[in-house]
Design an enzyme around this catalytic site. Structure first.
Site, mmCIF file in Angstrom:
data_model
loop_
_atom_site.group_PDB
_atom_site.id
_atom_site.type_symbol
_atom_site.label_atom_id
_atom_site.label_comp_id
_atom_site.label_asym_id
_atom_site.label_seq_id
_atom_site.Cartn_x
_atom_site.Cartn_y
_atom_site.Cartn_z
ATOM 1 C CB ALA A 66 -1.107 -0.036 0.921
ATOM 2 N N GLY A 109 0.959 -4.708 1.598
ATOM 3 C CA GLY A 109 -0.856 -5.275 0.339
ATOM 4 C C GLY A 109 -0.738 -5.980 -0.738
ATOM 5 C CD GLU A 112 -1.821 -8.328 3.335
ATOM 6 O OE1 GLU A 112 -1.987 -6.392 2.843
ATOM 7 O OE2 GLU A 112 -2.255 -7.557 4.565
ATOM 8 C CD GLU A 132 2.532 -5.226 5.633
ATOM 9 O OE1 GLU A 132 2.929 -6.349 5.806
ATOM 10 O OE2 GLU A 132 1.530 -5.265 5.053
HETATM 11 N N1 DAK Z 1 4.617 3.023 -0.370
HETATM 12 C C1 DAK Z 1 5.089 4.204 -1.204
HETATM 13 N N2 DAK Z 1 6.082 4.840 -2.455
HETATM 14 C C2 DAK Z 1 6.902 3.094 -2.101
HETATM 15 C C3 DAK Z 1 6.265 2.109 -2.236
HETATM 16 C C4 DAK Z 1 5.192 1.777 -1.371
HETATM 17 N N3 DAK Z 1 5.142 1.042 -0.177
HETATM 18 N N4 DAK Z 1 7.507 1.198 -1.698
HETATM 19 C C5 DAK Z 1 8.665 2.017 -2.591
HETATM 20 N N5 DAK Z 1 8.133 3.770 -2.340
HETATM 21 C C6 DAK Z 1 8.904 4.453 -3.880
HETATM 22 C C7 DAK Z 1 9.658 4.688 -2.715
HETATM 23 O O1 DAK Z 1 9.363 6.032 -2.374
HETATM 24 C C8 DAK Z 1 10.536 4.937 -4.055
HETATM 25 O O2 DAK Z 1 9.860 6.513 -3.983
HETATM 26 P P1 DAK Z 1 11.281 8.155 -4.844
HETATM 27 O O3 DAK Z 1 11.899 7.829 -2.860
HETATM 28 O O4 DAK Z 1 12.409 7.334 -5.812
HETATM 29 O O5 DAK Z 1 10.511 9.356 -4.402
HETATM 30 C C9 DAK Z 1 10.412 4.815 -5.218
HETATM 31 O O6 DAK Z 1 9.049 3.991 -5.082
HETATM 32 C C10 DAK Z 1 11.311 3.351 -5.301
HETATM 33 O O7 DAK Z 1 11.534 2.484 -3.986
HETATM 34 P P2 DAK Z 1 13.612 2.414 -3.488
HETATM 35 O O8 DAK Z 1 14.059 3.282 -4.007
HETATM 36 O O9 DAK Z 1 13.105 2.744 -2.447
HETATM 37 O O10 DAK Z 1 13.796 1.213 -4.195
HETATM 38 P P3 DAK Z 1 14.491 0.419 -4.129
HETATM 39 O O11 DAK Z 1 14.889 -0.423 -4.634
HETATM 40 O O12 DAK Z 1 15.764 0.585 -2.856
HETATM 41 O O13 DAK Z 1 13.744 -0.488 -2.518
HETATM 42 C C11 DAK Z 1 11.523 -1.411 -1.612
HETATM 43 C C12 DAK Z 1 12.879 -1.757 -2.833
HETATM 44 C C13 DAK Z 1 10.013 -2.190 -1.997
HETATM 45 C C14 DAK Z 1 13.238 -2.576 -0.539
HETATM 46 C C15 DAK Z 1 11.492 -0.333 -0.577
HETATM 47 O O14 DAK Z 1 10.999 0.714 -1.691
HETATM 48 C C16 DAK Z 1 10.174 -0.419 0.093
HETATM 49 O O15 DAK Z 1 11.045 -1.475 1.099
HETATM 50 N N6 DAK Z 1 9.359 -0.409 -0.027
HETATM 51 C C17 DAK Z 1 8.198 -0.327 0.908
HETATM 52 C C18 DAK Z 1 7.815 -1.924 1.286
HETATM 53 C C19 DAK Z 1 6.744 -2.234 2.260
HETATM 54 O O16 DAK Z 1 7.233 -1.649 3.134
HETATM 55 N N7 DAK Z 1 5.633 -2.539 2.094
HETATM 56 C C20 DAK Z 1 4.618 -2.799 2.726
HETATM 57 C C21 DAK Z 1 3.629 -1.408 2.964
HETATM 58 S S1 DAK Z 1 2.860 -1.380 3.703
HETATM 59 C C22 DAK Z 1 -5.287 -1.834 4.094
HETATM 60 C C23 DAK Z 1 -4.590 -3.105 3.166
HETATM 61 C C24 DAK Z 1 -2.796 -3.404 2.443
HETATM 62 C C25 DAK Z 1 -2.496 -2.520 3.621
HETATM 63 C C26 DAK Z 1 -2.721 -1.466 4.518
HETATM 64 C C27 DAK Z 1 -4.455 -1.005 5.089
HETATM 65 N N8 DAK Z 1 -6.535 -1.010 3.890
HETATM 66 C C28 DAK Z 1 -7.740 -1.940 3.431
HETATM 67 C C29 DAK Z 1 -7.056 -0.675 4.681
HETATM 68 C C30 DAK Z 1 -1.224 -2.740 2.945
HETATM 69 C C31 DAK Z 1 -0.263 -2.116 3.912
HETATM 70 C C32 DAK Z 1 1.020 -1.949 3.119
HETATM 71 O O17 DAK Z 1 1.126 -2.417 2.318
#
Ligand code: DAK
Length: 258
Positions: A66, A109, A112, A132
């Site tokens: 997400a 997400g 998921e 998360e």
């Molecule tokens: N959200 C927003 N931006 C994201 C993102 C994300 N989840 N993942 C990556 N990006 C963005 C980065 O911020 C970056 O943007 P800029 O800085 O260039 O503006 C760009 O994508 C490229 O990412 P990186 O520069 O970080 O690329 P790397 O290769 O260095 O790293 C990575 C890739 C995937 C390991 C890293 O980006 C990362 O750790 N991303 C976050 C992964 C994460 O934590 N995912 C879980 C998020 S929480 C719900 C339904 C679903 C959910 C919640 C509620 N309801 C129905 C209520 C789900 C929640 C989640 O998924």
């Protein structure tokens, strides 16, 4: 017209594709994208020419979760009022079979969403994870429930509590994905599987999908309900604010347990 997905209703006879298309953000699932995905699935479900649907991203990412930037400053009440779950629930109710073709990151997400689909074809470079916990929250779209059912408690617990990713090969060994194929052919492989299903009776396919899902649907509903309450609760914590702010600011979070 959708802006963040590309819908091709007749990519092949009987097979539609939906490409998640926010490549710069690694297909982070913001509210607009999820709304477009829901609407597309509702339309394809009603389109009698479509027998099977393939959802994919690009080589680098299926979806990295997400959109953290969109969620970072939300309170528990904001999350409750946005009610994204109704969108996810509608996607889950799609009657036609959906295959996720996953390459690169399928995180949070994104993982998921892949698990909400009926089958997963993975490329060798696919990585699955529920990270998360590293940003001060927990899976909220079925991760604790579907992952545990798919790969068992021990492996799911480790992934959910540490946020570690697993490779495509591990995901296949644990039973999360149908198979792993070379990066160059993962989409073709998903299309082939979809084409086979598209030759079957659409009525039998729909009823069979419903029946397979019924094996755990009642428990799943209860489990999802429980997960959702706890997910909202994480948004009442300072750690959620800290964890997501740290991601946006590209620094390590400092969690205080508040
Ligand atoms: N959200 C927003 N931006 C994201 C993102 C994300 N989840 N993942 C990556 N990006 C963005 C980065 O911020 C970056 O943007 P800029 O800085 O260039 O503006 C760009 O994508 C490229 O990412 P990186 O520069 O970080 O690329 P790397 O290769 O260095 O790293 C990575 C890739 C995937 C390991 C890293 O980006 C990362 O750790 N991303 C976050 C992964 C994460 O934590 N995912 C879980 C998020 S929480 C719900 C339904 C679903 C959910 C919640 C509620 N309801 C129905 C209520 C789900 C929640 C989640 O998924």
């Amino acid at each position: 017209m959708p802006e963040l997905i590309i819908v091709t209703p007749e990519k092949q006879p009987g097979v539609a594709t939906i490409q998640l298309n926010r490549p710069k953000e690694l297909n982070a699932l913001n509210l607009q994208l999820m709304g477009e995905l829901r609407d597309a699935l509702v339309e394809l479900d009603a389109n009698t020419n479509v027998r099977c649907i393939v959802i994919h991203g690009n080589q680098r990412a299926f979806a990295a979760g997400a959109d953290i930037k969109q969620m970072a400053d939300k309170t528990a009440i904001d999350m409750l009022m946005i009610d994204q779950f109704s969108t996810w629930d509608r996607i889950r109710k799609t009657r036609k079979p959906i295959i996720a073709a996953v390459s690169g990151f399928a995180l949070g997400g994104g993982c998921e969403l892949a698990m909400t689909c009926d089958m997963i074809i993975a490329s060798e470079s696919a990585q699955f994870g529920q990270p998360e916990i590293k940003i001060g929250v927990m899976p909220g779209a079925g991760g604790t429930q579907r992952l545990t059912r798919a790969i068992g408690k021990a492996k799911a617990m480790e992934m959910v509590l540490t946020g570690k990713f697993i490779s495509a090969v591990e995901a296949e060994r644990y039973g999360l994905v149908n198979r792993v194929v070379a990066d160059e052919i993962y989409l073709d492989e998903a299309m082939k599987l979809a084409a086979t299903i598209a030759t079957m009776s659409p009525v039998a396919v729909m009823l069979a999908k419903e029946s397979v899902n019924r094996t755990y649907e009642t428990f799943l509903d209860e489990g999802l309900h429980f997960e959702r309450k706890n997910f909202y609760l994480t948004f009442a914590s300072e750690d959620q604010k800290e964890g997501m702010a740290a991601f946006v600011e590209k620094r390590a979070p400092v969690f205080t347990g508040k």
